[in-house]
Design a protein around this motif. Structure first.
Motif, short mmCIF file in Angstrom:
data_model
loop_
_atom_site.label_atom_id
_atom_site.label_comp_id
_atom_site.label_asym_id
_atom_site.label_seq_id
_atom_site.Cartn_x
_atom_site.Cartn_y
_atom_site.Cartn_z
N ASP A 136 0.83 -1.21 0.00
CA ASP A 136 0.00 0.00 0.00
C ASP A 136 0.87 1.26 0.00
OD1 ASP A 136 -2.60 1.32 0.15
OD2 ASP A 136 -1.94 1.92 2.16
N ARG A 137 1.86 1.31 0.88
CA ARG A 137 2.76 2.48 0.95
C ARG A 137 3.51 2.69 -0.36
NH1 ARG A 137 4.32 0.60 5.78
NH2 ARG A 137 6.21 -0.32 4.90
N THR A 138 4.04 1.60 -0.91
CA THR A 138 4.85 1.70 -2.12
C THR A 138 4.00 2.12 -3.31
OG1 THR A 138 6.34 -0.01 -1.26
CG2 THR A 138 6.41 0.41 -3.63
N LEU A 139 2.85 1.50 -3.50
CA LEU A 139 1.99 1.86 -4.62
C LEU A 139 1.46 3.28 -4.50
CD1 LEU A 139 -0.01 -1.42 -5.32
CD2 LEU A 139 1.78 -0.37 -6.73
N THR A 140 1.10 3.70 -3.30
CA THR A 140 0.63 5.07 -3.09
C THR A 140 1.70 6.07 -3.52
OG1 THR A 140 -0.83 4.38 -1.30
CG2 THR A 140 -0.21 6.72 -1.38
N ARG A 141 2.94 5.82 -3.09
CA ARG A 141 4.05 6.71 -3.46
C ARG A 141 4.28 6.69 -4.97
NH1 ARG A 141 9.01 5.22 -4.25
NH2 ARG A 141 8.83 3.31 -3.05
N MET A 142 4.27 5.50 -5.57
CA MET A 142 4.55 5.39 -7.00
C MET A 142 3.44 6.02 -7.85
SD MET A 142 6.17 1.55 -7.14
CE MET A 142 6.75 1.64 -8.84
N VAL A 143 2.19 5.87 -7.44
CA VAL A 143 1.07 6.47 -8.19
C VAL A 143 1.16 7.99 -8.10
CG1 VAL A 143 -1.44 6.75 -8.20
CG2 VAL A 143 -0.44 4.46 -8.08
#
Length: 152
Positions: free
Chosen positions: A141-148
């Motif tokens: 969740d943290r990684t995808l939120t940052r990447m998006v």
């Protein structure tokens, strides 16, 4: 942006979490394996069947993943290749591979292989459990939120 899964050894529960995140964020997922895998029925999810052989799936992912993609893998050498190319790699147990930690992880992996070969250490990693799932879900969740956010 795409999510790549080194799918041969990835736990099913991890794949399912990624599929749900894919639907929520509308991010495509590509499973790469050397055996046929069942997959979720979604226009966002594809699978690539590669030839059977050592590191064939890893080579495919390393050659096709872009720096803006996320790679889910427990394979430390593959993660090192992704990170070296400026990409993002996440372990199914929730650890984000970085330039700072991937070299150390490779060294530990090599040492453990030597110890197992010499018969000094038996077995492999601990069984995959609930704590691992929770850690992965949080990291994903943290990684995808940052990447998006970076993509926008």
């Amino acid at each position: 942006m795409k999510i790549w899964i080194d799918a041969d050894a990835c736990p099913r529960v991890i794949k399912e979490m990624v599929f749900r995140a894919s639907e929520r964020l509308q991010v495509p997922v590509c499973l790469v394996a050397n055996k046929d895998l069942s997959r979720a029925h979604s226009r966002l999810i594809t699978s690539i069947l590669v030839a059977d052989g050592f590191d064939i799936a890893d080579d495919y992912i390393a050659e096709h993943a872009a720096p803006e993609d996320l790679v889910i893998t427990a394979d430390i050498p593959l993660a090192a290749r992704i990170v070296a190319n400026g990409g993002v790699a996440l372990d199914p147990r929730g650890e984000l591979y970085t330039e700072e930690n991937v070299g150390e992880r490779l060294s530990i992996r090599d040492l453990m292989q030597e110890l197992r070969s010499a018969g000094l250490v038996l077995g492999g990693p601990a069984q995959f459990g609930l704590t691992d799932r929770k850690r992965f879900a949080s990291s994903l969740d943290r990684t995808l939120t940052r990447m998006v956010k970076l993509k926008r």
